[in-house]
Design a protein around this motif. Structure first.
Motif, short mmCIF file in Angstrom:
data_model
loop_
_atom_site.label_atom_id
_atom_site.label_comp_id
_atom_site.label_asym_id
_atom_site.label_seq_id
_atom_site.Cartn_x
_atom_site.Cartn_y
_atom_site.Cartn_z
N GLU A 52 -55.69 40.74 -22.35
CA GLU A 52 -57.10 41.03 -22.16
C GLU A 52 -57.34 42.53 -22.26
OE1 GLU A 52 -58.39 39.35 -18.50
OE2 GLU A 52 -57.97 37.28 -19.11
N VAL A 53 -58.36 42.90 -23.01
CA VAL A 53 -58.71 44.30 -23.21
C VAL A 53 -60.09 44.55 -22.61
CG1 VAL A 53 -59.17 46.10 -24.93
CG2 VAL A 53 -57.32 44.44 -25.30
N SER A 54 -60.18 45.51 -21.71
CA SER A 54 -61.46 45.81 -21.07
C SER A 54 -62.39 46.49 -22.05
CB SER A 54 -61.24 46.70 -19.85
OG SER A 54 -60.80 48.00 -20.26
N VAL A 55 -63.68 46.49 -21.72
CA VAL A 55 -64.68 47.15 -22.58
C VAL A 55 -64.37 48.64 -22.69
CG1 VAL A 55 -67.11 47.71 -22.84
CG2 VAL A 55 -66.45 45.45 -22.00
N ALA A 56 -64.00 49.26 -21.56
CA ALA A 56 -63.69 50.69 -21.57
C ALA A 56 -62.49 50.99 -22.46
CB ALA A 56 -63.43 51.17 -20.14
N ALA A 57 -61.42 50.17 -22.31
CA ALA A 57 -60.22 50.36 -23.12
C ALA A 57 -60.53 50.14 -24.60
CB ALA A 57 -59.12 49.41 -22.67
N PHE A 58 -61.40 49.18 -24.88
CA PHE A 58 -61.80 48.90 -26.26
C PHE A 58 -62.44 50.13 -26.91
CE2 PHE A 58 -65.33 47.62 -29.08
CZ PHE A 58 -64.64 46.91 -30.05
N TRP A 59 -63.38 50.74 -26.22
CA TRP A 59 -64.08 51.90 -26.79
C TRP A 59 -63.17 53.12 -26.84
CZ3 TRP A 59 -67.87 51.08 -29.79
CH2 TRP A 59 -68.76 50.03 -29.57
N PHE A 60 -62.36 53.32 -25.82
CA PHE A 60 -61.41 54.43 -25.82
C PHE A 60 -60.45 54.31 -26.99
CE2 PHE A 60 -62.22 55.89 -21.37
CZ PHE A 60 -62.23 57.25 -21.65
N SER A 61 -59.89 53.12 -27.18
CA SER A 61 -58.92 52.90 -28.24
C SER A 61 -59.54 53.12 -29.62
CB SER A 61 -58.34 51.49 -28.15
OG SER A 61 -57.38 51.27 -29.16
N ASN A 62 -60.73 52.58 -29.82
CA ASN A 62 -61.41 52.78 -31.10
C ASN A 62 -61.74 54.25 -31.32
OD1 ASN A 62 -61.41 50.11 -32.02
ND2 ASN A 62 -63.28 49.62 -30.92
N GLY A 63 -62.09 54.95 -30.24
CA GLY A 63 -62.35 56.38 -30.34
C GLY A 63 -61.12 57.14 -30.79
N ILE A 64 -59.97 56.78 -30.23
CA ILE A 64 -58.71 57.41 -30.62
C ILE A 64 -58.42 57.17 -32.10
CG2 ILE A 64 -56.19 57.27 -30.35
CD1 ILE A 64 -56.71 56.76 -27.36
N ILE A 65 -58.59 55.93 -32.53
CA ILE A 65 -58.32 55.57 -33.92
C ILE A 65 -59.21 56.36 -34.87
CG2 ILE A 65 -58.44 53.71 -35.62
CD1 ILE A 65 -57.78 51.78 -33.24
N ILE A 66 -60.51 56.39 -34.57
CA ILE A 66 -61.46 57.08 -35.44
C ILE A 66 -61.20 58.58 -35.45
CG2 ILE A 66 -63.91 57.65 -35.76
CD1 ILE A 66 -64.50 54.81 -34.61
#
Length: 212
Positions: free
Chosen positions: A172-186
């Motif tokens: 399970e991936v939290s909403v916060a982790a989702f946005w943080f991870s995508n931010g890192i990728i971008i």
């Protein structure tokens, strides 16, 4: 893999690594540093949040040190292997056959996503990762940047799990982790392409010529 590349372009297998015909260490090393730098704020913020909540419980035991050592030895090869299979081979073969890099970028994404077992947020995040890595391979002309982010990402997750900082086994991936991870990728994708462009235009050798 070898047969596909031979049929596609009749060139050396080193072309799977980069346009230079081999894995470019002069690009891989700074990309590893850049990936580590981009991950630093995420790790620091996560640590601060856990500390504030009273849930930060890091334990570095002898077993943890052994597992970290094994991770450092194995993860780079595992991450690199995935990049060769899901980015290097498809972009060489499909790009040559279908005359557009986008086929090699987009077609492998569902297969890469299905290889991971997360919830919806996690699967979308994996899809974003796969898309970004495909674009990186295309724009930098090789696997170095993609391998760098893949290696650092997996090491952060696995080492965090070993010392009790995070939990790699959760699906399970939290909403916060989702946005943080995508931010890192971008952020990494943009910075890596910018770095590669600047190095190329400064004339630091022909080994970092972009694939166009």
């Amino acid at each position: 893999m070898a047969i596909g590349l031979r049929l596609a372009e009749k060139q050396s297998l080193g072309r799977l690594s980069s346009v230079a015909g081999h894995l470019r260490g002069a690009l891989l090393v700074p990309m590893l540093g850049l990936a580590a730098l981009v991950f630093t704020p995420y790790v620091a913020i996560d640590a601060l949040v856990q500390w504030h909540q009273g849930s930060l419980d890091i334990s570095i035991t002898n077993r943890a040190l052994l597992m970290i050592t094994l991770a450092l030895l194995v993860v780079p090869f595992q991450a690199a292997a995935e990049e060769y299979v899901f980015r290097g081979l498809p972009q060489q073969v499909l790009g040559a056959w279908l005359k557009s890099p986008w086929w090699g970028i987009l077609i492998p994404i569902p297969f890469f996503v299905l290889g991971h077992t997360y919830d919806l947020y996690g699967q979308v995040n994996i899809g974003v990762f796969a898309l970004a890595m495909g674009i990186l391979v295309w724009r930098t002309g090789g696997l170095e940047a993609a391998i760098a982010l893949h290696v650092v990402n997996n090491l952060v997750v696995l080492i965090g799990d070993v010392i009790g900082f995070s939990h790699a086994t959760t699906h399970e991936v939290s909403v916060a982790a989702f946005w943080f991870s995508n931010g890192i990728i971008i952020a990494f994708t943009a910075l890596a392409i910018t770095y590669h462009h600047r190095v190329t235009h400064r004339g630091r050798g022909s080994e970092v010529t972009p694939c166009v």
